[in-house]
Write an enzyme that holds these catalytic residues in place. Structure first.
Site, short mmCIF file in Angstrom:
data_model
loop_
_atom_site.label_atom_id
_atom_site.label_comp_id
_atom_site.label_asym_id
_atom_site.label_seq_id
_atom_site.Cartn_x
_atom_site.Cartn_y
_atom_site.Cartn_z
N TRP A 1 0.79 -1.23 0.00
CA TRP A 1 0.00 0.00 0.00
C TRP A 1 0.82 1.28 0.00
O TRP A 1 0.29 2.36 -0.24
CB TRP A 1 -0.95 0.03 1.21
CG TRP A 1 -0.33 -0.34 2.53
CD1 TRP A 1 -0.41 -1.54 3.16
CD2 TRP A 1 0.47 0.50 3.39
NE1 TRP A 1 0.29 -1.52 4.35
CE2 TRP A 1 0.83 -0.28 4.52
CE3 TRP A 1 0.91 1.82 3.32
CZ2 TRP A 1 1.61 0.22 5.57
CZ3 TRP A 1 1.68 2.32 4.36
CH2 TRP A 1 2.03 1.54 5.46
N ASN A 2 2.12 1.21 0.25
CA ASN A 2 2.87 2.44 0.47
C ASN A 2 3.31 3.16 -0.81
O ASN A 2 3.59 4.36 -0.78
CB ASN A 2 4.09 2.19 1.37
CG ASN A 2 4.99 1.09 0.85
OD1 ASN A 2 4.59 0.25 0.07
ND2 ASN A 2 6.24 1.10 1.31
N LYS B 1 -2.83 -7.84 -8.04
CA LYS B 1 -3.68 -7.57 -6.88
C LYS B 1 -3.12 -6.35 -6.15
O LYS B 1 -2.13 -6.43 -5.44
CB LYS B 1 -3.71 -8.76 -5.91
CG LYS B 1 -4.60 -8.49 -4.68
CD LYS B 1 -4.11 -9.21 -3.45
CE LYS B 1 -4.85 -8.77 -2.20
NZ LYS B 1 -4.66 -7.34 -1.85
N PRO B 2 -3.76 -5.19 -6.30
CA PRO B 2 -3.34 -4.02 -5.51
C PRO B 2 -3.74 -4.24 -4.05
O PRO B 2 -4.61 -5.07 -3.75
CB PRO B 2 -4.12 -2.86 -6.12
CG PRO B 2 -4.84 -3.41 -7.29
CD PRO B 2 -4.91 -4.89 -7.13
N GLY C 1 5.67 -6.57 0.28
CA GLY C 1 4.85 -6.50 1.48
C GLY C 1 5.64 -6.90 2.71
O GLY C 1 6.86 -6.80 2.75
N SER C 2 4.92 -7.37 3.71
CA SER C 2 5.54 -7.70 4.99
C SER C 2 6.25 -9.05 4.93
O SER C 2 5.92 -9.91 4.12
CB SER C 2 4.48 -7.74 6.09
OG SER C 2 3.63 -8.86 5.93
N GLU D 1 9.94 -8.90 -2.10
CA GLU D 1 10.59 -7.71 -1.55
C GLU D 1 9.85 -7.37 -0.27
O GLU D 1 8.70 -6.92 -0.31
CB GLU D 1 10.54 -6.56 -2.56
CG GLU D 1 11.54 -5.44 -2.25
CD GLU D 1 10.93 -4.32 -1.44
OE1 GLU D 1 11.42 -4.10 -0.31
OE2 GLU D 1 9.99 -3.68 -1.91
N LEU D 2 10.51 -7.61 0.87
CA LEU D 2 9.82 -7.60 2.15
C LEU D 2 10.31 -6.45 3.05
O LEU D 2 10.64 -5.39 2.56
CB LEU D 2 9.98 -8.97 2.81
CG LEU D 2 9.58 -10.15 1.91
CD1 LEU D 2 9.86 -11.48 2.61
CD2 LEU D 2 8.13 -10.06 1.48
N CYS E 1 10.17 0.76 2.94
CA CYS E 1 10.98 -0.39 3.35
C CYS E 1 12.46 -0.04 3.45
O CYS E 1 13.20 -0.72 4.16
CB CYS E 1 10.76 -1.55 2.39
SG CYS E 1 11.14 -1.17 0.67
N GLU F 1 10.81 -3.80 12.77
CA GLU F 1 10.55 -2.72 11.83
C GLU F 1 9.43 -1.82 12.34
O GLU F 1 8.32 -2.29 12.60
CB GLU F 1 10.18 -3.30 10.46
CG GLU F 1 10.03 -2.25 9.37
CD GLU F 1 9.70 -2.86 8.02
OE1 GLU F 1 10.06 -2.26 6.99
OE2 GLU F 1 9.09 -3.94 7.98
#
Length: 482
Positions: free
Chosen positions: A152-153, A176-177, A229-230, A251-252, A285, A386
């Site tokens: 979402w960022n 998928k947004p 995402g996370s 990419e976390l 991130c 984080e």
């Protein structure tokens, strides 16, 4: 599309109602207002989207590479035409200051441009064979249908980061947004139509993780899954993808160290430290998550960042003068507040901030005060978890070696920052600092031609640049004999 602020699914080149007949509300985190309703997709919709992408793949993959590039150039030009609208959309659905949203739009178009420029650089190899007259050919071919899950960022940039190289390499895609910030991707879908990209090549399915993300990852028709995402979500995706042995690019999270040596340009370092921590309200991130400052310059540096943090204007994201907007939602704000309170319980010093902002506009939105914590030690939770929010933690180090040791004491390995005037230290850092992306004497902000990737809990694979483009192809080896 059923109305100006009501969005259907984009599947096989058409706007269609979801199988559920239900919608999800999208909220402006600065005002608390519902700004749109989007389709609530489910497994049935995912199946339709993947089928459309599978059907479109043969013709799309057989196009001459430059023909695919032309479509991407057209899409890039259309985004640039509508740049102001995209920036306002990002600010409204995500809470990012408008000046930062403009930067995101420019980054998104840069990603598409790089992908289009490099379609002819997906090169194969010819290797001498092991028999008389034989040659071994190694070709690069598209993988098929890509399932893309965006965070979402960065609502527009993350979609373009995946869509650009996927299409350039000859794949089709189902995106998928994130359910909190889907509007920018849906507006992008309108431009996909306008650009004339063939039906089924790009599909956008909105909805939440369990109803859309899970079936997209589990679908046997998606050959590659790319997700931003996370870390917990990434681990679940990797486990789910194992059933069909899918290619996975994740990419976390990150916990970037920001090292300030005793010979650093402190004004330059302080400016970069604040930008890298409070940009997008810390919801990046690659953000500066832990600032290590040499004891010899610690007090002076803290004074410089204190002045800069106090000068930040927190407010309406659509105001050009705003430096920091709200957190994306209430649960995210509460998570950050709990982390700050826990750090204080464990002995950190709260210099200022550490609370929700109230009064006027602040009462309507999810605004958290810019916060500074000192006296943080590596035994504290906040030194390792984080934060993903507007909280700067500053720790004193005894030497450059001490800073590197503490920086590496981390389960994440995405980004790091180093400020020093010493070439010797820079050379040492390049060997010893164990992170996939390091910014030396500058603030954050990756380039489309770079390679954005991390180690350990920060993910697997990577994105951007030539290496990122090559992630969307696989090889075929041919032993060629007359």
């Amino acid at each position: 599309m059923s109305g100006q602020q009501n969005y259907d699914l984009f599947i096989d080149g058409s706007w269609t109602r979801p199988a559920s007949g239900q919608t999800l509300a999208v909220e402006n985190p600065a005002t608390g207002e519902t700004i749109a309703h989007v389709a609530r997709g489910n497994e049935t919709d995912v199946n339709r989207a993947v089928s459309a992408a599978e059907a479109a793949f043969p013709a799309w993959s057989r196009l001459v590479a430059t023909e695919r590039a032309d479509y991407l150039y057209r899409l890039k030009d259309l985004i640039e035409r509508d740049a102001e609208d995209f920036a306002r959309t990002i600010s409204t659905e995500m809470g990012k200051p408008i000046k930062e949203a403009c930067v995101e739009v420019a980054f998104a178009t840069g990603l598409l441009r790089f992908a289009a420029e490099n379609v002819r650089r997906l090169q194969g190899e010819i290797i001498p064979g092991s028999r008389p007259g034989e040659k071994i050919l190694i070709e690069r071919k598209p993988v098929g249908v890509v399932g893309a899950i965006a965070a979402w960022n960065f609502p527009l940039a993350l979609t373009c980061r995946k869509l650009g190289p996927a299409l350039a390499a000859g794949n089709t895609i189902v995106v998928k947004p994130h359910e909190m910030t889907p509007i920018a991707s849906l507006k992008l879908a309108k431009l996909v139509e306008e650009a004339g990209i063939p039906k089924g090549v790009v599909n956008i399915v909105t909805g939440d993780g369990p109803e859309v993300g899970v079936p997209l990852v589990a679908h046997p028709g998606t050959r590659l899954i790319t997700m931003t995402g996370s870390t917990p979500a990434g681990k679940k995706i990797m486990a789910a993808a194992a059933e069909h042995l899918k290619i996975v690019r994740l990419e976390l999270g990150g916990k970037a160290p920001f090292i300030v040596a005793d010979d650093a340009d402190l004004n330059r370092a302080a400016e970069a430290a604040v930008l890298a921590r409070f940009g997008n309200a810390g919801q990046v991130c690659t953000a500066n998550e832990r600032t290590y400052v040499d004891a010899g310059v610690y007090d002076e540096f803290v004074g410089k960042i204190t002045d800069r943090i106090h000068a930040l204007k927190v407010g309406n994201p659509l105001d050009e003068a705003t430096d920091m907007g709200p957190k994306v939602c209430g649960p995210e704000l509460e998570k950050v507040d709990k982390m700050v309170k826990r750090a204080v319980e464990q002995g950190a010093t709260l210099v200022f901030g550490g609370h929700r902002l109230t009064g006027g506009l602040y009462d309507k939105g999810q605004f958290y005060a810019p916060t500074l914590l000192t006296g943080v030690t590596h035994e504290m939770d906040i030194a390792h978890d984080e934060v993903f929010g507007p909280v700067m933690i500053v720790m004193k180090t005894s030497s450059f070696e001490d800073a590197i040791t503490k920086a590496n004491d981390c389960r994440y390995g995405l980004s790091a920052y180093v400020f020093t005037e010493s070439l010797e230290r820079i050379m040492r850092m390049s060997n010893e600092l164990d992170f996939g992306e390091i910014y030396v004497n500058r603030e954050s902000g990756e380039a489309p031609q770079g390679f954005h990737h991390g180690y350990r809990d920060s993910g697997v694979g990577g994105e951007d640049g030539q290496h990122g483009l090559e992630a969307y192809v696989e090889t075929k080896t041919i032993y060629l004999n007359a």
